[in-house]
Design an enzyme around this catalytic site. Structure first.
Site, PDB file in Angstrom:
ATOM      1  N   TYR A  68       3.913   9.131  12.880  1.00 43.38           N
ATOM      2  CA  TYR A  68       3.145   9.136  11.697  1.00 43.38           C
ATOM      3  C   TYR A  68       2.094  10.230  12.789  1.00 43.38           C
ATOM      4  CZ  TYR A  68      -1.482   9.748   9.462  1.00 43.38           C
ATOM      5  OH  TYR A  68      -2.683  10.214   8.443  1.00 43.38           O
ATOM      6  N   ASP A 102       4.716  -0.094  12.066  1.00 41.50           N
ATOM      7  CA  ASP A 102       3.309   0.270  11.215  1.00 41.50           C
ATOM      8  C   ASP A 102       5.020  -0.342   9.929  1.00 41.50           C
ATOM      9  OD1 ASP A 102       2.312   1.724   9.187  1.00 41.50           O
ATOM     10  OD2 ASP A 102       1.987   3.354  10.861  1.00 41.50           O
ATOM     11  N   LYS A 130      -3.185   3.162   1.516  1.00 41.75           N
ATOM     12  CA  LYS A 130      -1.878   3.701   1.143  1.00 41.75           C
ATOM     13  C   LYS A 130      -1.224   2.165   0.005  1.00 41.75           C
ATOM     14  CE  LYS A 130      -2.549   6.621   3.734  1.00 41.75           C
ATOM     15  NZ  LYS A 130      -1.557   6.977   4.988  1.00 41.75           N
TER      16      LYS A 130
HETATM   17  C1  LIG Z   1      -2.113   7.441   6.494  1.00 41.43           C
HETATM   18  C2  LIG Z   1      -1.161   6.430   7.707  1.00 41.43           C
HETATM   19  C3  LIG Z   1      -2.150   6.176   8.728  1.00 41.43           C
HETATM   20  C4  LIG Z   1      -2.859   6.027   8.993  1.00 41.43           C
HETATM   21  O1  LIG Z   1      -4.202   5.520   8.325  1.00 41.43           O
HETATM   22  P1  LIG Z   1      -5.151   6.055   7.729  1.00 41.43           P
HETATM   23  O2  LIG Z   1      -5.449   4.884   6.972  1.00 41.43           O
HETATM   24  O3  LIG Z   1      -5.450   7.260   7.123  1.00 41.43           O
HETATM   25  O4  LIG Z   1      -6.329   5.979   8.898  1.00 41.43           O
HETATM   26  C5  LIG Z   1      -1.016   5.310   9.616  1.00 41.43           C
HETATM   27  N1  LIG Z   1       0.582   5.066   9.212  1.00 41.43           N
HETATM   28  C6  LIG Z   1       0.700   5.659   8.605  1.00 41.43           C
HETATM   29  C7  LIG Z   1       2.738   5.252   8.101  1.00 41.43           C
HETATM   30  C8  LIG Z   1       0.717   6.331   7.551  1.00 41.43           C
HETATM   31  O5  LIG Z   1       1.212   6.811   6.427  1.00 41.43           O
END
Ligand SMILES: *Cc1c(COP(=O)(O)O)cnc(C)c1O
Length: 397
Positions: free
Chosen positions: A97, A169, A194
């Site tokens: 990311y 992640d 998300k």
């Molecule tokens: C969006 C995202 C992040 C960061 O998250 P935020 O809530 O925007 O700070 C980290 N890892 C992945 C895979 C993401 O899609």
């Protein structure tokens, strides 16, 4: 394929009042009977009942012991990197990311923490990158936007052998599809912005650990550095979690139909979806994930930015925006949006073609979504008739 969880059983009713929804404790402090005598809460940065409830739920869902909620996904990632010391090294997935890449390169590098980026679908590449200084392996699976899958069990074995922490992640899969701690990972992080929030109305992050002592360290950084999630946003995540399993099932089933539809479309070049047998990591995905997720990427035969832009500006149900995982479908053009800051050659080497388009498939009716894509693709061919003449002729046959 249906993914099921015990999710709803993990969300309790309020013990004190019987409230079926977890109450929002919108308070900064808590009255003490005598100095240091309290009901388990003294100040909301340190602990807040709404946030605490959320943390207990996600810890259970990810099969961990301790969870901590942060004000963004990046704040959650930041708390994990704080476990390291100056001089330590990280091995990270190469199509990480972008925000995590920026954090590692522009913030932690200057504090003496260096990161090696490797193709983590290649176990040998991971082992070769390990040095005595390696303290953390950072995986995303599926990755963004080409949805590469890394073998979590095998990587956990390597990490254990070399006494390195493994953090996954899990934003793209969610705990409904994959529980990395059960595969042997030490830490899971989420951008709860998300799928967990799920309604595109909150920015939030979560960390879950398997080991309570490691969890206590994360909780220490949560309080010491202060990027905590507020009570209202914690409530929104609990509300999101109540429907997570249903939403994920629907995202997956529509995404799968769309991926198959795109695969047969004459204007489409390549479709990236782990559920397709043409996906290079399909067999691993089948073994590792309960279903294949709600993200579909594809490239056009006319591999130009113009063709991709004609598509992304002509959909009506798929809204052009960054982010993913919400009830409303989103479309993005990585080459000019999320991956714009990456050098063009490097970007192409990572499989992000000029015409690559990423769909976050929402909860609208699947047939409406297909019609929307069909209409936008027709407009692409109208804008770019020359290059696509051959493809269009094929379509007629
Ligand atoms: C969006 C995202 C992040 C960061 O998250 P935020 O809530 O925007 O700070 C980290 N890892 C992945 C895979 C993401 O899609």
């Amino acid at each position: 394929m249906q993914a099921t969880t015990q999710l709803l059983y993990s969300i309790p009713v309020d013990a004190q009042t019987g409230a079926i929804a977890v109450p929002i404790y919108q308070t900064s402090t808590f009255v003490q009977e005598a100095p240091g005598v309290n009901k388990g809460y003294d100040y909301s940065r340190t602990n807040n009942p709404t946030r605490h409830e959320l943390e207990k739920i996600i810890a259970k869902l990810e099969a961990g012991t301790v969870a901590a909620a942060f004000s963004s996904g990046l704040a959650a990632i930041d708390a994990v990197v704080k476990l390291l010391q100056s001089g330590d090294e990280i091995i990270a997935v190469d199509d990480i990311y972008g925000g995590a890449y920026r954090l590692f390169e522009k913030v932690y590098k200057k504090f003496g923490i260096n990161t090696n980026y490797v193709d983590t679908t290649d176990l040998g590449a991971i082992t070769r990158a390990i040095t005595p200084k390696t303290k953390l392996i950072w995986i995303e699976s599926p990755t963004n936007p080409t949805l590469k899958i890394s073998d979590l069990h095998a990587i956990a074995e390597i990490a254990q052998r070399y006494h390195i922490l493994l953090c996954v992640d899990n934003t793209f899969a969610s705990p409904v599809l994959q529980q990395p701690l059960l595969a042997g990972a030490d830490i899971v992080v989420h951008s709860a912005t998300k799928y967990i929030g799920g309604h595109s109305d909150v920015i939030a992050g979560l960390v879950v650990t398997k080991d309570p002592a490691l969890g206590a360290e994360i909780k220490f950084y949560q309080n010491a550095c202060g990027a905590v999630l507020g009570p209202f946003d914690s409530f929104l995540l609990i509300r999101g979690l109540e429907t997570l399993h249903l939403r994920i099932n629907q995202h997956c089933s529509s995404a799968s139909i769309i991926a198959r539809y795109l695969q047969t479309h004459p204007l489409v070049d390549k479709v990236y979806y782990p559920g397709l047998s043409s996906h290079p990591n399909h067999h691993l995905a089948k073994r590792q994930l309960k279903n294949y997720g709600g993200i579909v990427s594809f490239s056009l035969k006319d591999d130009t930015e113009e063709a991709a832009k004609a598509f992304v500006t002509n959909t009506s149900l798929f809204h052009l925006a960054e982010s993913l995982g919400g009830v409303k479908s989103l479309v993005s053009h990585p080459a000019s949006m999320t991956h714009k800051s990456i050098d063009a050659l490097k970007r192409k080497a990572a499989g992000v073609k000029d015409s690559l388009i990423r769909l976050s498939v929402g909860l609208e009716d699947g047939r409406d979504l297909i019609n929307d894509i069909e209409t936008a693709l027709t407009l692409v061919s109208a804008t770019h008739p020359q290059k696509l003449k051959h493809a269009a002729q094929k379509e007629k046959c």
